[in-house]
Design a protein around this motif. Structure first.
Motif, PDB file in Angstrom:
ATOM      1  N   ILE A  78     -13.505 -25.525  14.103  1.00 50.50           N
ATOM      2  CA  ILE A  78     -14.018 -24.638  13.059  1.00 50.50           C
ATOM      3  C   ILE A  78     -14.657 -25.498  11.985  1.00 50.50           C
ATOM      4  CG2 ILE A  78     -13.407 -22.871  11.370  1.00 50.50           C
ATOM      5  CD1 ILE A  78     -10.765 -22.594  13.150  1.00 50.50           C
ATOM      6  N   ARG A  79     -15.865 -25.156  11.599  1.00 47.03           N
ATOM      7  CA  ARG A  79     -16.563 -25.845  10.520  1.00 47.03           C
ATOM      8  C   ARG A  79     -17.125 -24.768   9.595  1.00 47.03           C
ATOM      9  NH1 ARG A  79     -21.171 -30.509  10.770  1.00 47.03           N
ATOM     10  NH2 ARG A  79     -20.758 -31.196   8.654  1.00 47.03           N
ATOM     11  N   ILE A  80     -16.643 -24.743   8.349  1.00 49.48           N
ATOM     12  CA  ILE A  80     -16.987 -23.691   7.411  1.00 49.48           C
ATOM     13  C   ILE A  80     -17.731 -24.295   6.230  1.00 49.48           C
ATOM     14  CG2 ILE A  80     -16.066 -21.884   5.913  1.00 49.48           C
ATOM     15  CD1 ILE A  80     -13.524 -22.063   7.810  1.00 49.48           C
ATOM     16  N   LEU A  81     -18.924 -23.783   5.940  1.00 48.81           N
ATOM     17  CA  LEU A  81     -19.696 -24.245   4.791  1.00 48.81           C
ATOM     18  C   LEU A  81     -19.088 -23.667   3.522  1.00 48.81           C
ATOM     19  CD1 LEU A  81     -22.109 -25.746   3.613  1.00 48.81           C
ATOM     20  CD2 LEU A  81     -23.472 -23.669   3.992  1.00 48.81           C
ATOM     21  N   MET A  82     -18.706 -24.553   2.608  1.00 53.24           N
ATOM     22  CA  MET A  82     -18.077 -24.149   1.353  1.00 53.24           C
ATOM     23  C   MET A  82     -19.083 -24.316   0.208  1.00 53.24           C
ATOM     24  SD  MET A  82     -14.987 -23.459   2.404  1.00 53.24           S
ATOM     25  CE  MET A  82     -13.887 -23.563   1.025  1.00 53.24           C
ATOM     26  N   GLU A  83     -18.599 -24.121  -1.008  1.00 53.76           N
ATOM     27  CA  GLU A  83     -19.436 -24.307  -2.194  1.00 53.76           C
ATOM     28  C   GLU A  83     -19.919 -25.749  -2.294  1.00 53.76           C
ATOM     29  OE1 GLU A  83     -17.018 -23.218  -5.491  1.00 53.76           O
ATOM     30  OE2 GLU A  83     -17.223 -21.090  -5.102  1.00 53.76           O
ATOM     31  N   TYR A  84     -21.037 -25.953  -2.944  1.00 50.66           N
ATOM     32  CA  TYR A  84     -21.593 -27.272  -3.225  1.00 50.66           C
ATOM     33  C   TYR A  84     -21.936 -28.064  -1.962  1.00 50.66           C
ATOM     34  CZ  TYR A  84     -19.380 -25.898  -7.590  1.00 50.66           C
ATOM     35  OH  TYR A  84     -18.986 -25.190  -8.701  1.00 50.66           O
ATOM     36  N   GLY A  85     -22.175 -27.381  -0.839  1.00 47.04           N
ATOM     37  CA  GLY A  85     -22.591 -28.034   0.392  1.00 47.04           C
ATOM     38  C   GLY A  85     -21.487 -28.762   1.140  1.00 47.04           C
ATOM     39  N   ARG A  86     -20.246 -28.561   0.754  1.00 50.81           N
ATOM     40  CA  ARG A  86     -19.097 -29.192   1.414  1.00 50.81           C
ATOM     41  C   ARG A  86     -18.680 -28.364   2.616  1.00 50.81           C
ATOM     42  NH1 ARG A  86     -13.641 -29.046   1.811  1.00 50.81           N
ATOM     43  NH2 ARG A  86     -13.112 -27.199   0.650  1.00 50.81           N
ATOM     44  N   PHE A  87     -18.173 -29.017   3.665  1.00 53.97           N
ATOM     45  CA  PHE A  87     -17.663 -28.325   4.843  1.00 53.97           C
ATOM     46  C   PHE A  87     -16.150 -28.474   4.927  1.00 53.97           C
ATOM     47  CE2 PHE A  87     -22.038 -28.789   6.180  1.00 53.97           C
ATOM     48  CZ  PHE A  87     -22.269 -27.618   6.873  1.00 53.97           C
ATOM     49  N   SER A  88     -15.462 -27.418   5.348  1.00 54.11           N
ATOM     50  CA  SER A  88     -14.057 -27.490   5.730  1.00 54.11           C
ATOM     51  C   SER A  88     -14.032 -27.624   7.234  1.00 54.11           C
ATOM     52  CB  SER A  88     -13.304 -26.221   5.319  1.00 54.11           C
ATOM     53  OG  SER A  88     -12.725 -26.360   4.053  1.00 54.11           O
ATOM     54  N   ASN A  89     -13.325 -28.634   7.739  1.00 50.88           N
ATOM     55  CA  ASN A  89     -13.269 -28.906   9.176  1.00 50.88           C
ATOM     56  C   ASN A  89     -11.855 -28.734   9.690  1.00 50.88           C
ATOM     57  OD1 ASN A  89     -16.030 -29.751   9.542  1.00 50.88           O
ATOM     58  ND2 ASN A  89     -15.480 -31.573   8.391  1.00 50.88           N
ATOM     59  N   PHE A  90     -11.736 -28.030  10.801  1.00 47.76           N
ATOM     60  CA  PHE A  90     -10.469 -27.855  11.498  1.00 47.76           C
ATOM     61  C   PHE A  90     -10.736 -28.134  12.970  1.00 47.76           C
ATOM     62  CE2 PHE A  90     -10.400 -25.083   7.802  1.00 47.76           C
ATOM     63  CZ  PHE A  90      -9.196 -25.427   7.206  1.00 47.76           C
ATOM     64  N   LYS A  91      -9.938 -29.001  13.583  1.00 42.64           N
ATOM     65  CA  LYS A  91     -10.124 -29.413  14.972  1.00 42.64           C
ATOM     66  C   LYS A  91      -9.180 -28.659  15.900  1.00 42.64           C
ATOM     67  CE  LYS A  91     -12.787 -32.798  13.624  1.00 42.64           C
ATOM     68  NZ  LYS A  91     -14.148 -32.980  13.891  1.00 42.64           N
ATOM     69  N   GLN A  92      -9.685 -28.256  17.058  1.00 44.46           N
ATOM     70  CA  GLN A  92      -8.903 -27.513  18.044  1.00 44.46           C
ATOM     71  C   GLN A  92      -7.630 -28.260  18.419  1.00 44.46           C
ATOM     72  OE1 GLN A  92     -10.998 -26.696  21.657  1.00 44.46           O
ATOM     73  NE2 GLN A  92      -9.298 -25.626  22.571  1.00 44.46           N
ATOM     74  N   GLY A  93      -6.502 -27.549  18.384  1.00 37.43           N
ATOM     75  CA  GLY A  93      -5.225 -28.112  18.795  1.00 37.43           C
ATOM     76  C   GLY A  93      -4.474 -28.881  17.725  1.00 37.43           C
ATOM     77  N   LYS A  94      -5.137 -29.236  16.626  1.00 32.08           N
ATOM     78  CA  LYS A  94      -4.463 -29.977  15.554  1.00 32.08           C
ATOM     79  C   LYS A  94      -3.724 -29.007  14.636  1.00 32.08           C
ATOM     80  CE  LYS A  94      -5.769 -33.732  13.808  1.00 32.08           C
ATOM     81  NZ  LYS A  94      -6.414 -34.772  13.020  1.00 32.08           N
ATOM     82  N   GLU A  95      -2.674 -29.507  14.000  1.00 33.09           N
ATOM     83  CA  GLU A  95      -1.869 -28.688  13.098  1.00 33.09           C
ATOM     84  C   GLU A  95      -2.233 -28.985  11.651  1.00 33.09           C
ATOM     85  OE1 GLU A  95       2.262 -29.186  13.971  1.00 33.09           O
ATOM     86  OE2 GLU A  95       2.018 -28.485  16.033  1.00 33.09           O
TER      87      GLU A  95
END
Length: 61
Positions: A9-26
């Motif tokens: 999952i890669r979500i575009l946040m405010e100020y051009g920052r991305f939140s990254n979540f990798k499959q299977g990781k906690e």
């Protein structure tokens, strides 16, 4: 609490920052009413507005 990402999952946040979540990781998470706060790969917070959105991308561990 901990949550596991069901897929990458890669979500575009405010100020051009991305939140990254990798499959299977906690990731650390906290419940707040009907919302869930997740701590992403970069140690930043991300707010899932509804439990339905959360369950689509994550599962509680």
């Amino acid at each position: 609490m901990k949550a596991r990402a069901k897929h990458d999952i890669r979500i575009l946040m405010e100020y051009g920052r991305f939140s990254n979540f990798k499959q299977g990781k906690e990731y650390r998470c906290m419940l707040k009413g009907n919302s869930v706060i997740l701590i992403d790969e970069n140690g930043m917070g991300f707010l899932c507005d509804t439990m339905e959105d959360f369950r689509y991308d994550f599962e509680l561990v």
